[in-house]
Design a protein around this motif. Structure first.
Motif, short mmCIF file in Angstrom:
data_model
loop_
_atom_site.label_atom_id
_atom_site.label_comp_id
_atom_site.label_asym_id
_atom_site.label_seq_id
_atom_site.Cartn_x
_atom_site.Cartn_y
_atom_site.Cartn_z
N VAL A 1 -8.46 -13.52 -21.68
CA VAL A 1 -8.89 -14.84 -22.13
C VAL A 1 -8.67 -15.83 -21.00
O VAL A 1 -7.57 -15.91 -20.43
N TRP A 2 -9.73 -16.58 -20.65
CA TRP A 2 -9.61 -17.59 -19.59
C TRP A 2 -8.87 -18.81 -20.13
O TRP A 2 -9.23 -19.33 -21.18
N LEU A 3 -7.84 -19.24 -19.41
CA LEU A 3 -7.08 -20.44 -19.75
C LEU A 3 -7.04 -21.38 -18.55
O LEU A 3 -7.08 -20.95 -17.41
N ARG A 4 -6.93 -22.67 -18.85
CA ARG A 4 -6.88 -23.68 -17.80
C ARG A 4 -5.52 -23.65 -17.12
O ARG A 4 -4.49 -23.66 -17.78
N ASN B 1 -8.66 -32.25 -4.91
CA ASN B 1 -9.16 -31.64 -3.68
C ASN B 1 -9.61 -30.21 -3.96
O ASN B 1 -8.82 -29.38 -4.42
N HIS B 2 -10.86 -29.90 -3.63
CA HIS B 2 -11.42 -28.57 -3.85
C HIS B 2 -10.64 -27.51 -3.07
O HIS B 2 -10.41 -26.40 -3.57
N LEU B 3 -10.21 -27.83 -1.86
CA LEU B 3 -9.47 -26.86 -1.04
C LEU B 3 -8.13 -26.51 -1.68
O LEU B 3 -7.69 -25.37 -1.63
N SER B 4 -7.48 -27.49 -2.27
CA SER B 4 -6.21 -27.22 -2.96
C SER B 4 -6.43 -26.30 -4.15
O SER B 4 -5.66 -25.35 -4.38
N ALA B 5 -7.47 -26.56 -4.92
CA ALA B 5 -7.79 -25.72 -6.07
C ALA B 5 -8.12 -24.30 -5.63
O ALA B 5 -7.66 -23.32 -6.23
N ASP B 6 -8.89 -24.17 -4.56
CA ASP B 6 -9.26 -22.86 -4.04
C ASP B 6 -8.02 -22.10 -3.57
O ASP B 6 -7.89 -20.90 -3.79
N ASN B 7 -7.08 -22.80 -2.94
CA ASN B 7 -5.84 -22.19 -2.48
C ASN B 7 -5.02 -21.67 -3.66
O ASN B 7 -4.49 -20.55 -3.62
N VAL B 8 -4.90 -22.45 -4.71
CA VAL B 8 -4.15 -22.02 -5.89
C VAL B 8 -4.82 -20.80 -6.52
O VAL B 8 -4.15 -19.82 -6.86
N ALA B 9 -6.13 -20.83 -6.65
CA ALA B 9 -6.86 -19.69 -7.24
C ALA B 9 -6.66 -18.43 -6.40
O ALA B 9 -6.44 -17.34 -6.96
N GLU C 1 -7.11 -12.82 -12.55
CA GLU C 1 -8.34 -13.31 -11.95
C GLU C 1 -8.30 -14.83 -12.05
O GLU C 1 -7.67 -15.39 -12.96
N ALA C 2 -8.97 -15.49 -11.13
CA ALA C 2 -9.03 -16.96 -11.15
C ALA C 2 -10.43 -17.39 -10.76
O ALA C 2 -11.12 -16.72 -9.99
N ARG C 3 -10.85 -18.52 -11.32
CA ARG C 3 -12.17 -19.07 -11.00
C ARG C 3 -12.05 -20.59 -10.93
O ARG C 3 -11.12 -21.18 -11.47
N LEU C 4 -13.01 -21.20 -10.27
CA LEU C 4 -13.04 -22.65 -10.09
C LEU C 4 -14.19 -23.23 -10.89
O LEU C 4 -15.25 -22.61 -11.04
N GLU C 5 -13.99 -24.45 -11.37
CA GLU C 5 -15.03 -25.18 -12.10
C GLU C 5 -15.04 -26.62 -11.58
O GLU C 5 -14.00 -27.27 -11.54
N GLY D 1 -12.92 -33.78 -9.64
CA GLY D 1 -12.25 -32.77 -8.84
C GLY D 1 -12.67 -31.36 -9.19
O GLY D 1 -13.84 -31.10 -9.48
N THR D 2 -11.71 -30.47 -9.18
CA THR D 2 -11.95 -29.05 -9.44
C THR D 2 -10.89 -28.52 -10.39
O THR D 2 -9.71 -28.81 -10.23
N ARG D 3 -11.31 -27.76 -11.37
CA ARG D 3 -10.41 -27.16 -12.35
C ARG D 3 -10.25 -25.68 -12.02
O ARG D 3 -11.22 -25.01 -11.70
N VAL D 4 -9.03 -25.18 -12.15
CA VAL D 4 -8.74 -23.76 -11.96
C VAL D 4 -8.49 -23.13 -13.33
O VAL D 4 -7.73 -23.66 -14.14
#
Length: 88
Positions: free
Chosen positions: A25-28, A34-42, A67-71, A76-79
Motif C-alpha cells: 500500500v502506497w503511503l505518504r 525542493n525536487h532534489l531533496s525529495a528525489d534524495n529521500v526516495a 519502493e518509493a515514487r515522487l509526485e 513542491g514534490t511529495r514522496v
C-alpha cells in the motif's frame, strides 16, 4: 513577502513501521519544496541508506524491501513509499 510555513519533518521510523503493517500500500512519506531533496529521500528509501545522521540509521531495511515514487504537488514534490515484503 511572507516566509513559507515550515513543514513538519517526517518521522521515518514511524512511517517505515506503518508501511510494514500495510504491505503493497502506497503511503505518504512527506512533502518537499525542493525536487532534489525529495528525489534524495526516495533514493535512500529504495536503497536502504541512512536518512539524516548516520547514528540515526535507516528504518527502511532490508535493502530493496521498499519502493518509493515522487509526485509533483502545487508547492513542491511529495514522496510516497510502500513495503514490498522483501529484497529484490
Amino acid at each position: 513577502m511572507s516566509r513559507p510555513v515550515k513543514r513538519p519533518s517526517a518521522d521515518h521510523k514511524q512511517i517505515a513501521e506503518a508501511l510494514r503493517q500495510q504491505p503493497h500500500v502506497w503511503l505518504r512519506v512527506g512533502d518537499y519544496r525542493n525536487h532534489l531533496s525529495a528525489d534524495n529521500v526516495a533514493r535512500r528509501i529504495r536503497r536502504g541508506y541512512p536518512i539524516g545522521d548516520r547514528a540515526y540509521g535507516t528504518p527502511y531495511q532490508p535493502t530493496g524491501a521498499y519502493e518509493a515514487r515522487l509526485e509533483r504537488i502545487a508547492d513542491g514534490t511529495r514522496v510516497h513509499a510502500r513495503y514490498t515484503g522483501g529484497a529484490e
